[in-house]
Design a protein around this motif. Structure first.
Motif, mmCIF file in Angstrom:
data_model
loop_
_atom_site.group_PDB
_atom_site.id
_atom_site.type_symbol
_atom_site.label_atom_id
_atom_site.label_comp_id
_atom_site.label_asym_id
_atom_site.label_seq_id
_atom_site.Cartn_x
_atom_site.Cartn_y
_atom_site.Cartn_z
ATOM 1 N N SER A 1 0.854 -1.196 -0.043
ATOM 2 C CA SER A 1 0.055 -0.008 0.045
ATOM 3 C C SER A 1 0.855 1.077 0.095
ATOM 4 C CB SER A 1 -0.880 0.043 1.132
ATOM 5 O OG SER A 1 -0.112 0.238 2.346
ATOM 6 N N ALA A 2 0.388 2.227 -0.400
ATOM 7 C CA ALA A 2 1.022 3.566 -0.098
ATOM 8 C C ALA A 2 1.363 3.807 1.265
ATOM 9 C CB ALA A 2 0.091 4.792 -0.730
ATOM 10 N N ALA A 3 0.580 3.434 2.206
ATOM 11 C CA ALA A 3 0.931 3.850 3.532
ATOM 12 C C ALA A 3 2.049 2.858 3.966
ATOM 13 C CB ALA A 3 -0.256 3.012 4.563
ATOM 14 N N ARG A 4 2.425 1.717 3.565
ATOM 15 C CA ARG A 4 3.377 1.010 3.880
ATOM 16 C C ARG A 4 4.819 1.682 3.290
ATOM 17 N NH1 ARG A 4 3.811 -5.322 4.221
ATOM 18 N NH2 ARG A 4 5.415 -4.767 5.406
ATOM 19 N N GLN A 5 4.512 2.381 2.093
ATOM 20 C CA GLN A 5 5.754 2.780 1.397
ATOM 21 C C GLN A 5 6.095 4.305 2.315
ATOM 22 O OE1 GLN A 5 5.657 3.110 -2.792
ATOM 23 N NE2 GLN A 5 4.495 1.298 -3.005
ATOM 24 N N VAL A 6 5.119 4.634 2.591
ATOM 25 C CA VAL A 6 5.424 6.060 3.351
ATOM 26 C C VAL A 6 5.972 5.488 4.771
ATOM 27 C CG1 VAL A 6 4.280 8.071 4.635
ATOM 28 C CG2 VAL A 6 3.525 7.503 2.433
ATOM 29 N N VAL B 1 6.256 11.718 1.517
ATOM 30 C CA VAL B 1 5.305 11.691 0.439
ATOM 31 C C VAL B 1 5.798 12.331 -0.724
ATOM 32 C CG1 VAL B 1 3.016 12.351 -0.548
ATOM 33 C CG2 VAL B 1 3.158 11.302 1.736
ATOM 34 N N ARG B 2 6.745 13.446 -0.704
ATOM 35 C CA ARG B 2 7.073 14.149 -1.746
ATOM 36 C C ARG B 2 8.138 13.084 -2.194
ATOM 37 N NH1 ARG B 2 6.943 19.785 1.664
ATOM 38 N NH2 ARG B 2 4.843 20.164 1.323
ATOM 39 N N THR B 3 9.096 12.753 -1.274
ATOM 40 C CA THR B 3 9.988 11.853 -1.923
ATOM 41 C C THR B 3 9.772 10.914 -2.842
ATOM 42 O OG1 THR B 3 11.530 12.646 -0.087
ATOM 43 C CG2 THR B 3 12.190 10.655 -1.324
ATOM 44 N N LEU B 4 8.651 10.133 -2.172
ATOM 45 C CA LEU B 4 8.203 8.807 -2.818
ATOM 46 C C LEU B 4 7.840 9.288 -4.349
ATOM 47 C CD1 LEU B 4 6.855 7.096 0.127
ATOM 48 C CD2 LEU B 4 8.502 6.100 -1.216
ATOM 49 N N ALA B 5 7.128 10.346 -4.229
ATOM 50 C CA ALA B 5 6.509 11.009 -5.665
ATOM 51 C C ALA B 5 7.579 11.251 -6.520
ATOM 52 C CB ALA B 5 5.526 12.093 -5.370
ATOM 53 N N ARG B 6 8.541 11.673 -5.985
ATOM 54 C CA ARG B 6 9.864 11.648 -7.372
ATOM 55 C C ARG B 6 10.467 10.647 -7.607
ATOM 56 N NH1 ARG B 6 10.904 15.947 -3.588
ATOM 57 N NH2 ARG B 6 12.780 14.504 -2.683
ATOM 58 N N PHE C 1 4.359 4.218 -6.242
ATOM 59 C CA PHE C 1 3.803 4.743 -5.078
ATOM 60 C C PHE C 1 2.455 5.543 -5.722
ATOM 61 C CE2 PHE C 1 3.270 8.804 -2.516
ATOM 62 C CZ PHE C 1 3.114 8.553 -1.437
ATOM 63 N N THR C 2 2.816 6.502 -7.034
ATOM 64 C CA THR C 2 1.836 7.276 -7.220
ATOM 65 C C THR C 2 0.681 6.399 -8.084
ATOM 66 O OG1 THR C 2 3.303 7.525 -9.389
ATOM 67 C CG2 THR C 2 3.274 9.176 -7.724
#
Length: 832
Positions: free
Chosen positions: A116-121, A151-156, A161-162
């Protein structure tokens, strides 16, 4: 020349009128036997059964079995769809992690992985967090600013993640309105991997339990997956039956009250209807035929046809009782006439339904089998059982004080109703040839217009509505339908998440892939692609073993050199010693990627092409097949778009073939049966004219009203023959009897319409409302089916009353004068 069929009728008459109690008891015993098969009836919902035996679907199954998929073959997945808040806030992240943790800790969930995105964060916040518990702790300790930074780091840095976040994801604000979490379960029984939805899967119990876990965690987290889909598809079938069948019974009972005007006769009719349903469902249980969405139409259909037979039987018997005091002789005269008419109607109806057996789609074949068997059961129940039961109960009336109400027939001679139904005779008296020609020409125009009917097949046709109509809320338990989440969830995913699932097609290659020309053939097939394919320059955008090789060349100089040595035309595609190239690739880090597109035995490959989402499925499928034909080896175009388009083509072909067979089979049978009965085979042609007109106008109306041929409506045209022939057969058969008694053709027609028209009107009303009640089904497609079937019955009724009289007058002018059918003397009661 006629064939002596009377001896067969006499045998039936002897049993019905001579031993009514024995016949009634025998039918109740058979009913008890069929009732034993009811518990074995199962449900089979969704599109999966329609895809069976379709070559494109079989190819897709092979692709899914032979190539790596997102999950292992013994694993299944559950989607956790979170929405209703900022899913990237601390509270939103904790809710997703809590649900995933509770599922993972429950051994019954058989969880082997979660994402999930939560786990990645959480892992971005604490790279050392390796469990869901530690990840939840990391989020709880984090500040709002730290979460935004993560979140911003994962988005880049992480496209995955996105991909798990809705389209409105804002990395600057660290916000998104929805996200998808994935839970992978170990399911040893395996899962189906075709295009269909709705079939039962081992994930049912797991995902139902997961719903309770998600609800207990709070927030708006929806559990979605094949198990939930199977449960809701099964529920919507039972809900539809629970609404449609009682509604049909109530409406038919109301019409029976009007038609019979007698409580005992009403109960007799309802008993016959119940027996027909029990026999048909019991047969399904014994035959192992599962109840699918398309079979929802069968019970109302049998109820409508059964009550049609019942009205004719009771009304004809009442007519005889007006001049015959002896009930046995009156019933013998009734069955002597109606058994022949019922046999003709039943056989032609069975021909109409059985024509669906030529379909390549199993559910349509099963519909044809069940409907045909059900109609045969209806003939036995209302042709043999109901007359016996009527005679038996009338005997009881004489011995016991059983209340008796009206016993007069409907539409008797001299009545206003009978006069109103004789318009066709009025026209036949003055302009029979002109009216017949106008009818035929109009039917030809309607048939030509009907040729443009669209053909469709999609998942949406099988989905319950996103929101049920308001009138369902007024239904008491247990009739109020359940709440369905499938359609709303699918629509939410399509509206809020990017997906390329419907924007690609697959070419499945079955050939020795170590052949020198194998890779060149794959690559050249994508050159100068058709218009519906997405282009990269002059080449189709594709992923295949070729693109894997080209990509790995850039990462591994030794592999690049190996490919160059075996590339004789220097175009970057190796064309010799392919076994050596594959050996190197399978021993490299690119192995898993390569196995997505080439099997380990090097005998099968798949090529995935991107296609334009705004193009029609028909155009995409045609272009996919064009590209597949470019391969120098065995190649099949497949994928969801291609499979559904192939099924659409089969539906159209089946509808046309079934219609042709139904018309031809009915014509041959009518020619034969009237040759046997009257020595005049040509009478069958006159009998067929109204049904040809009806079919043409039904087809034209379908196109005009915007209906398409789909998995449900594809059977309507052939069914129109099966149901519509009823009215013209009853009227023609009555005309034959009256022609022996009346001085002229027009007198015989007038007497036939007066005597039979009322029963026909009663039966058409019960049939229309009995089948039209399908519009109450929570399946919109079934509602369309019911509406069209009811329309076809109305057309058949009108054609029989308006067109058939002129057809019979013209037939008499051409074939009838001096024929045996006119000269045969009337049979008296003493002759029977």
């Amino acid at each position: 020349m006629t064939v002596d069929y009377q001896r067969f009728i006499d045998v039936a008459d002897d049993w019905i009128t001579g031993r009514p109690g024995t016949v009634v008891l025998a039918f109740f015993v058979v009913t008890a036997v069929f009732a034993a098969g009811l518990p074995a009836v199962s449900t089979d919902s969704g599109t999966e059964s329609f895809a069976e035996d379709v070559p494109e679907e079989e190819a897709l199954q092979d692709v899914n079995e032979k190539f790596s998929a997102p999950f292992e073959p013994d694993e299944g997945s559950t989607q956790l769809i979170q929405r209703g808040e900022n899913v990237l806030s601390k509270r939103g992240l904790l809710r997703m992690l809590t649900v995933q943790e509770r599922l993972a800790d429950d051994p019954d969930m058989r969880v082997v992985a979660t994402e999930s995105a939560a786990r990645q964060v959480a892992r971005q916040l604490d790279p050392g967090a390796e469990t869901l518990e530690s990840e939840r702790d990391a989020v709880e300790r984090a500040t709002t600013g730290e979460i935004r930074t993560a979140v911003r780091t994962l988005a880049r840095e992480n496209p995955r993640f996105t991909a798990l976040l809705s389209d409105d994801f804002n990395p600057t604000a660290a916000s998104a309105s929805a996200t998808i979490g994935i839970v992978t379960h170990e399911v040893p029984a395996g899962l189906d991997t075709g295009t269909g939805q709705g079939s039962a899967s081992p994930l049912e119990s797991i995902q139902i339990e997961a719903r309770y876990v998600a609800d207990a965690a709070g927030g708006d987290i929806v559990v979605f997956g094949s198990g939930i889909t199977a449960v809701e598809f099964g529920t919507v079938i039972s809900d539809s039956l629970l609404i449609v069948v009682p509604a049909a019974v109530v409406l038919i009972a109301l019409f029976l009250i009007v038609a019979y005007r007698d409580l005992v006769d009403l109960l007799l009719g309802l008993t016959g209807l119940s027996m027909t349903i029990v026999w048909t469902f019991g047969f399904m249980g014994f035959a192992g035929i599962a109840f699918s969405q398309i079979l929802i139409a069968v019970p109302p259909l049998l109820l409508a046809v059964g009550i049609d037979f019942g009205i004719h039987a009771i009304n004809r018997y009442r007519e005889e009782r007006l001049t015959e005091d002896d009930p046995v002789r009156a019933m013998r005269t009734t069955t002597d006439q109606l058994l022949v008419a019922f046999f003709i109607v039943t056989t032609t109806t069975v021909i109409g339904f059985s024509s669906n057996l030529v379909s390549d789609l199993p559910p349509i074949r099963e519909f044809g089998v069940v409907a045909a068997i059900g109609i045969a059961f209806t003939f036995l129940v209302f042709g043999v059982f109901l007359p016996s039961l009527k005679l038996y109960t009338d005997g009881l009336r004489e011995r016991y004080p059983i209340p008796t109400f009206s016993q007069t027939p409907i539409g008797s001679e001299g009545s206003t109703l009978g006069s109103g139904l004789s318009l066709g005779v009025f026209v036949a008296r003055r302009l029979p040839v002109a009216f017949l020609l106008i009818s035929v020409v109009a039917a030809g125009g309607a048939g030509y217009y009907a040729a443009g009917i669209d053909t469709t097949f999609s998942q949406e046709q099988f989905l319950p509505p996103e929101e049920t109509a308001d009138f369902y809320d007024a239904l008491p338990e247990p009739f109020e339908p359940s709440e369905y989440t499938i359609t709303a969830t699918i629509n939410f995913l399509e509206d809020n998440f990017e997906s390329s699932e419907d924007d690609e097609v697959v070419v499945y290659v079955e050939a020795p892939m170590e052949r020198n020309t194998a890779l060149e053939s794959i690559y050249r097939a994508g050159e100068n692609p058709p218009d519906t394919f997405v282009r990269d320059g002059r080449h189709a955008r594709e992923t295949s073993i070729v693109t894997v090789i080209l990509a790995y060349q850039e990462r591994d100089p030794r592999f690049d050199a190996l490919v160059a040595r075996n590339d004789r035309n220097a175009n970057g595609i190796p064309d010799r010693n392919l076994g050596e190239v594959y050996d190197y690739l399978f021993a490299s880090p690119a192995r898993d990627r390569a196995l997505d597109y080439l099997t380990e035995d090097r005998r099968s490959a798949r090529v995935v092409y991107s296609v334009k989402g705004d193009e029609s499925d028909a155009a995409i499928t045609a272009d996919a097949r064009t590209v597949a034909d470019r391969y120098r080896m065995g190649a099949t175009a497949t994928g969801g778009i291609v499979v559904f388009e192939a099924i659409s083509a089969i539906i159209f072909d089946s509808a046309i073939l079934s219609l042709g067979l139904a018309l031809a089979g009915t014509a041959v049978f009518l020619l034969f049966v009237y040759w046997v009965l009257e020595g005049q085979a040509s009478l069958g042609l006159a009998n067929l004219v109204p049904i040809v007109v009806t079919v043409a106008f039904v087809g034209g109306s379908m196109r005009y009203l915007g209906f398409s041929l789909n998995a449900f409506t594809a059977t309507v045209l052939a069914m129109t023959i099966g149901l519509g022939i009823d009215y013209s057969v009853h009227l023609t058969h009555r005309y034959i009897d009256e022609r022996r008694l009346q001085p002229t053709t027009l007198d015989a027609l007038t007497r036939s319409v007066y005597g039979t028209g009322g029963a026909l009107l009663g039966s058409v009303l019960t049939t229309v409302f009995g089948i039209g009640v399908l519009v109450l089904s929570v399946f919109p497609a079934i509602g369309d089916f019911g509406l069209l079937t009811a329309l076809s019955v109305i057309y058949a009724f009108l054609s029989s009353l308006l067109v058939l009289p002129s057809a019979l007058v013209v037939w008499e002018r051409i074939f009838g004068e001096g024929s045996e059918s006119v000269a045969v003397p009337a049979r008296t009661n003493e002759d029977i």
